[in-house]
Design a protein around this motif. Structure first.
Motif, mmCIF file in Angstrom:
data_model
loop_
_atom_site.group_PDB
_atom_site.id
_atom_site.type_symbol
_atom_site.label_atom_id
_atom_site.label_comp_id
_atom_site.label_asym_id
_atom_site.label_seq_id
_atom_site.Cartn_x
_atom_site.Cartn_y
_atom_site.Cartn_z
ATOM 1 N N CYS A 99 0.830 -1.211 0.000
ATOM 2 C CA CYS A 99 0.000 0.000 0.000
ATOM 3 C C CYS A 99 0.860 1.255 0.000
ATOM 4 O O CYS A 99 0.758 2.075 -0.900
ATOM 5 C CB CYS A 99 -0.928 0.020 1.208
ATOM 6 N N PHE A 100 1.700 1.396 1.023
ATOM 7 C CA PHE A 100 2.516 2.594 1.175
ATOM 8 C C PHE A 100 3.544 2.384 2.267
ATOM 9 O O PHE A 100 3.466 1.428 3.036
ATOM 10 C CB PHE A 100 1.657 3.828 1.490
ATOM 11 N N ARG A 101 4.484 3.306 2.326
ATOM 12 C CA ARG A 101 5.524 3.320 3.357
ATOM 13 C C ARG A 101 5.546 4.730 3.933
ATOM 14 O O ARG A 101 5.435 5.704 3.194
ATOM 15 C CB ARG A 101 6.871 2.983 2.731
ATOM 16 N N TYR A 102 5.713 4.837 5.236
ATOM 17 C CA TYR A 102 5.769 6.160 5.870
ATOM 18 C C TYR A 102 6.498 6.061 7.199
ATOM 19 O O TYR A 102 6.678 4.973 7.746
ATOM 20 C CB TYR A 102 4.355 6.739 6.072
ATOM 21 N N VAL A 103 6.903 7.211 7.711
ATOM 22 C CA VAL A 103 7.567 7.279 9.011
ATOM 23 C C VAL A 103 6.507 7.622 10.057
ATOM 24 O O VAL A 103 5.751 8.577 9.900
ATOM 25 C CB VAL A 103 8.692 8.331 9.016
ATOM 26 N N PHE A 104 6.443 6.805 11.107
ATOM 27 C CA PHE A 104 5.553 7.068 12.236
ATOM 28 C C PHE A 104 6.415 7.328 13.463
ATOM 29 O O PHE A 104 7.331 6.560 13.755
ATOM 30 C CB PHE A 104 4.619 5.885 12.502
ATOM 31 N N GLU A 105 6.104 8.392 14.174
ATOM 32 C CA GLU A 105 6.864 8.731 15.374
ATOM 33 C C GLU A 105 5.920 8.865 16.553
ATOM 34 O O GLU A 105 4.913 9.550 16.487
ATOM 35 C CB GLU A 105 7.630 10.045 15.163
ATOM 36 N N SER A 106 6.259 8.189 17.644
ATOM 37 C CA SER A 106 5.517 8.302 18.901
ATOM 38 C C SER A 106 6.453 8.940 19.932
ATOM 39 O O SER A 106 7.563 9.345 19.604
ATOM 40 C CB SER A 106 5.056 6.921 19.385
ATOM 41 N N SER A 107 6.033 8.950 21.162
ATOM 42 C CA SER A 107 6.865 9.542 22.214
ATOM 43 C C SER A 107 8.100 8.704 22.526
ATOM 44 O O SER A 107 9.061 9.209 23.095
ATOM 45 C CB SER A 107 6.040 9.745 23.485
#
Length: 175
Positions: A99-107
């Motif tokens: 589907c897609f690739r993305y950067v996810f950032e949490s705490s």
């Protein structure tokens, strides 16, 4: 969870630049490391979600993507996808669609998410060590519960990006 488990470190294109332990990757230092997500739809267009175990170190007890897991050091993204699907839900023999690739950032961490979907005719069988329960959700039911604290923030963010793919599955909006 094994804090000494080794994860690859990557750039935003997915190229491996090094390695670090799970403990370090989840320590708040936020090195970018790859994960896989698999969104499992049934023929009615419903989306399977898993409820994370209370023992998970990130977002325990919340509903999340059907399959989500880290890519191990030395492992390819597709290898991790099939391994995680088998380990978490006993799902095998599926055809993933990227589907897609993305950067996810949490705490506490920063992940390069490689997101896939599939339409699956079988019945997932959750590993109760990994997942407390799982079920297919009607898309309208998911939309009604966004923002109420029952889903992981990561799932809620990714759900918005899935809309073009949901339309392809023959979405049913009636409960």
């Amino acid at each position: 969870m094994n804090g000494n488990e080794l994860f690859p470190l990557v750039d935003e294109e997915g190229n491996v630049t090094g390695s670090a332990t799970r403990a370090y990757c989840h320590s708040g230092a936020k090195p970018l490391h790859p994960v896989v997500h698999l969104h499992i739809f049934n023929s009615a267009g419903e989306l399977y979600l898993q409820k994370r175990s209370e023992h998970k170190d990130i977002q325990p007890g919340k509903w999340d993507t059907a399959v989500g897991g880290h890519v191990d050091f030395g492992e390819e993204v597709y290898q991790a996808l099939f391994r995680e699907a088998r380990e978490e839900l006993g799902v095998e023999g599926f055809k993933p669609v990227f589907c897609f690739r993305y950067v996810f950032e949490s705490s506490v961490e920063r992940e390069l998410v490689n997101s896939f979907m599939t339409i699956y005719g079988g019945t997932p069988s959750p590993d109760l060590e990994e997942v407390t329960e799982g079920r297919f959700w009607n898309i309208a039911e998911i939309r009604e519960n966004i923002g109420k604290g029952i889903f992981t923030p990561n799932f809620e963010a990714e759900f918005g990006r899935l809309q073009p793919f949901i339309a392809r599955t023959g979405e049913r909006t009636e409960p």
